[in-house]
Enzyme design. Structure first.
Site, PDB file in Angstrom:
ATOM      1  N   GLY A   1       0.757  -1.234  -0.108  1.00 26.82           N
ATOM      2  CA  GLY A   1       0.068  -0.039  -0.108  1.00 26.82           C
ATOM      3  C   GLY A   1       0.928   1.147  -0.102  1.00 26.82           C
ATOM      4  O   GLY A   1       1.871   1.300   0.192  1.00 26.82           O
TER       5      GLY A   1
ATOM      6  N   GLY B   1       0.905   5.596   1.316  1.00 25.36           N
ATOM      7  CA  GLY B   1       0.192   6.975   1.868  1.00 25.36           C
ATOM      8  C   GLY B   1       0.585   8.140   1.644  1.00 25.36           C
ATOM      9  O   GLY B   1       1.463   8.245   0.833  1.00 25.36           O
ATOM     10  N   GLY B   2       0.371   9.196   2.226  1.00 20.12           N
ATOM     11  CA  GLY B   2       0.836  10.432   1.984  1.00 20.12           C
ATOM     12  C   GLY B   2       2.383  10.652   2.364  1.00 20.12           C
ATOM     13  O   GLY B   2       2.800  11.545   1.624  1.00 20.12           O
ATOM     14  N   MET B   3       3.105   9.712   3.122  1.00 18.56           N
ATOM     15  CA  MET B   3       4.163   9.870   3.498  1.00 18.56           C
ATOM     16  C   MET B   3       5.158   8.892   2.918  1.00 18.56           C
ATOM     17  O   MET B   3       6.375   9.075   2.683  1.00 18.56           O
ATOM     18  CB  MET B   3       4.390   9.940   5.057  1.00 18.56           C
ATOM     19  CG  MET B   3       3.599  11.090   5.787  1.00 18.56           C
ATOM     20  SD  MET B   3       3.700  11.038   7.442  1.00 18.56           S
ATOM     21  CE  MET B   3       5.562  11.190   7.634  1.00 18.56           C
TER      22      MET B   3
ATOM     23  N   ASP C   1      -2.164   9.140  14.318  1.00 19.39           N
ATOM     24  CA  ASP C   1      -2.680   8.661  12.944  1.00 19.39           C
ATOM     25  C   ASP C   1      -3.534   7.519  12.984  1.00 19.39           C
ATOM     26  O   ASP C   1      -3.444   6.599  11.997  1.00 19.39           O
ATOM     27  CB  ASP C   1      -1.727   8.669  11.726  1.00 19.39           C
ATOM     28  CG  ASP C   1      -2.319   8.888  10.283  1.00 19.39           C
ATOM     29  OD1 ASP C   1      -3.664   9.349  10.327  1.00 19.39           O
ATOM     30  OD2 ASP C   1      -1.814   8.549   9.239  1.00 19.39           O
TER      31      ASP C   1
END
Length: 728
Positions: A21, A23-25, A136
């Protein structure tokens, strides 16, 4: 997902096999060590790798994540924050994310939902014990495995003893599951932020959507900070616990141990979405009028009731019946539910479920969502003919305890908030003029030998808690009822079963029914020892077992029947206590922190006062009939108006205090009322009442506000008035 052409094939000696996957980071890969051990390897995006501030944060992340190792997390096995593209490897745990599970097979319920909730709390406890805040927690960062849930991706976590850092131009979190302080004051983020996110995740797991979802990330973030959580679909005690997690103020949220205790008490049948009260698409039968004789009720001496706006939690529940034998009164069968519609949150006019407003003193039931557009459907003005009834607002209705000194006609009655018609009533022996309390679908009322509980929907008897003495001034919090007896014994009762959880004697001597308030996981009790009405200190009892956690000495005695607990305004402050002074004139504001100044407000200049969201609002007078409304500056022990405006009302000392909800304040005096716009410091509208408000303030609320409708106790009875019918 297969590797892409531009993905690396080896990082830090680990061979990448697949994409898990992104994510934003960063991107997460499935990889293997030289030994063949599988790991989840996270590599940060290239645009962040050159950012010095980000690298510093990533080093903090690695240090924080290494400190966490528990049954409900994925431990770190290797990392290199100084690599060209920083990376971190954690134990690979096969499973699907909570989001994938919900999207594929729908929301969770029953034992599966309970296991998720308990596992997430265990994970948070493990993190917080080593001073790590995840920051988060969201459905994508929760893995559902054969061994239970696992919390993964400490992408923006930080150790609480490291310097807090924010990245310019980046939101460090996911708005639908972020806490208000993450959005408004990131430097204030503590472990309580994870608890808020936990509540949001549990709403998603139960309903398939977040409690603050909106059409855009901006509006979602706005809802997180300013709007109440939408949790109408949750059931019973679980709903109340989740609302506890979603309190706007961090100090009002529970800790992991509180949550584990509360989850253990929640029956398995309450884990899941709330069942509809009637099949979708059906039309309820037309209501019928229920004639009633006028009732005259007992009156209490005039008191200045200190009111604040707070949520009353509504939901469904599971209950135990009490046996008929052993009751001092004959067993009572409630009246058959009327043909009129049974209101619930679905009948309120709004595109989204109707939710209560948090703020002020836990345990009161004065104010709900304020927008006039959210009034009950089919609402019209009405007056219910029982002037002394003590009422609370619950699930689009008023639940009232009515008593008559003349014919001993005592009963509990539920009234449709839209029409004023009775839904059900049941005879029951009452004590004093104490109002009922509501938790989910359980209504508790004080009786001469303890508490009686009834089903909110149809008035059925649920359970009897026998204390051989009345439990008065009952308040509700986190699935429990709290109150005190005539000898000052404090009692805690489980709302779902009526089981007595604990009782505490010896705090009060010679004073009946001291006011009990619950805030920040503590049960606050005014301690009276001289047989008078003044409490010289406030005892803070642990909600779990009733043991003493803290004691606050007061600068002057406080009236024990009137106590408001104000949430801390920051993590560096404690709660404050607000009450009427037991000796002399005035009102007392006493911080629990000894290094902060107390504040005494002289009553000749302050008629009534209300705290809401950290602000103090008052109706003030200088001995003239043209009273004013003001916000009071109370910092550093100095009182003075920040702003004020004339009300054009003649308010007596026994008039009800203002009710504040959202950015509106509702003031009622005599036979009229005013709505004050707190943002513009102006009168928004004026309205008339069908009769004057009694000057003898009673035990319960005098004003209830819901959906812009004002429910007020007048000399004729409870009346429902549209405050915005003739706007100014």
């Amino acid at each position: 997902m297969a590797l892409r052409d531009n993905d690396p094939r080896v990082i830090g000696g680990y061979v990448l096999l697949d994409r898990l996957g992104a994510g934003g980071m960063g991107t997460v890969f499935l990889a293997t060590a030289e030994s063949g051990r599988p790991v989840a390897l996270k590599v940060v995006h290239e645009q962040f790798a050159a950012d010095t501030e980000f690298r510093t944060r990533f080093r903090q992340e690695v240090r924080a994540a290494r400190r966490v190792s528990g049954a409900f997390t994925a431990p770190v096995v290797d990392a290199d924050p100084d690599a060209e593209r920083p990376w971190m490897a954690t134990t690979y745990v096969p499973g699907e994310t909570l989001r994938a599970r919900v999207e594929a097979r729908g929301p969770l319920s029953g034992a599966e939902l309970r296991l998720l909730a308990v596992g997430l709390v265990e994970a948070l406890r493990d993190m917080h014990q080593v001073r790590v805040v995840h920051r988060d927690l969201k459905p994508d960062n929760v893995l559902l495995t054969e061994d239970g849930p696992r919390v993964i991706d400490f992408g923006i976590s930080r150790a609480a003893d490291h310097q807090t850092m924010t990245m310019t131009g980046h939101i460090l979190g996911t708005p639908p599951f972020m806490s208000p302080e993450q959005l408004s004051a990131p430097h204030r983020v503590t472990a309580a932020s994870d608890v808020f996110s936990l509540g949001a995740v549990l709403v998603y797991a139960t309903t398939g959507r977040g409690p603050f979802d909106a059409g855009s990330p901006y509006m979602t973030a706005y809802n997180v900070v300013h709007e109440p959580a939408e949790v109408a679909e949750l059931s019973g005690t679980v709903r109340e616990i989740v609302q506890w997690c979603l309190a706007k103020e961090p100090v009002e949220r529970p800790g992991p141990e509180d949550l584990l205790s509360a989850f253990r008490e929640a029956p398995e049948e309450e884990w899941g979405a709330r069942r509809p009260l009637r099949p979708a698409g059906t039309t309820p039968p037309a209501p019928t009028e229920v004639p009633k004789a006028r009732r005259r009720t007992r009156r209490r001496p005039a008191l200045v009731v200190l009111a604040t706006a707070v949520a009353l939690l509504a939901g469904t529940g599971a209950y135990a019946w009490w046996p008929d034998g052993g009751d001092a009164r004959p067993s009572v069968t409630p009246s058959t539910p009327r043909a009129g519609r049974v209101p619930d949150a679905s009948v309120l006019a709004a595109d989204t479920p109707y939710s209560p407003v948090y703020g002020g003193d836990p345990g009161t039931t004065h104010a709900y969502a304020d927008s006039p557009a959210r009034r009950p459907k089919d609402w019209h003005a009405w007056t219910e003919d029982s002037s002394g009834a003590q009422c609370v607002f619950a699930d689009a209705s008023l639940v009232c305890a009515e008593s008559s000194a003349e014919d001993a006609d005592e009963r509990l009655v539920r009234i449709d908030a839209a029409t004023g018609r009775e839904i059900w009533d049941v005879p029951v022996a009452l004590v004093e003029d104490f109002p009922p309390a509501v938790v989910g679908r359980t209504v508790a009322v004080s009786t001469p030998d303890g508490l009686r509980a009834f089903e909110l929907i149809d008035g059925r008897k649920l359970w009897r808690q026998s204390s051989k003495a009345a439990i008065g001034r009952v308040t509700a919090a986190a699935g429990r009822f709290y109150g005190a007896t005539s000898d000052g014994t404090v009692v805690a009762v489980a709302a779902s079963t009526g089981k007595e959880l604990w009782r505490r004697k010896g705090l009060v001597s010679g004073y009946a029914y001291p006011r009990v308030r619950v805030s920040g996981g503590l049960v606050h009790v005014p301690a009276v020892s001289d047989g008078g009405t003044g409490a010289k200190r406030i005892a803070g009892l642990r909600a779990a077992d009733g043991s003493t956690a803290v004691t606050t000495e007061l600068t002057q005695p406080c009236e024990a029947s009137e106590l408001t607990v104000l949430p801390a305004r920051s993590e560096h402050e404690g709660v404050s206590f607000f009450c009427r002074a037991a000796t002399g004139d005035g009102l007392l504001l006493q911080p629990s922190d000894t290094d902060r100044d107390h504040l005494a407000l002289r009553s000749p200049y302050v008629a009534t006062a209300t705290f809401s969201d950290g602000a103090l609002y008052a109706v003030i007078t200088a001995g003239r009939p043209d009273y004013s409304f003001a916000e009071i500056d109370y910092d550093h022990g100095i009182a003075g108006p920040l702003w004020q405006l004339p009300l054009g009302l003649a308010c007596g000392p026994g008039s009800p205090p203002p009710v504040v909800t959202g950015r509106r304040a509702y003031v009622v005096c005599g036979s009229g009322g005013v709505v004050v716009d707190l943002a513009r410091h102006a009168v928004a509208t004026r309205f008339a009442l069908p009769a004057a408000v009694p000057e003898d303030s009673s035990e319960g609320a005098e004003i209830l506000v819901a959906g812009g409708i004002v429910y007020v106790r007048t000399e004729r009875g409870w009346s429902s008035v549209d405050a915005y019918a003739a706007p100014v």
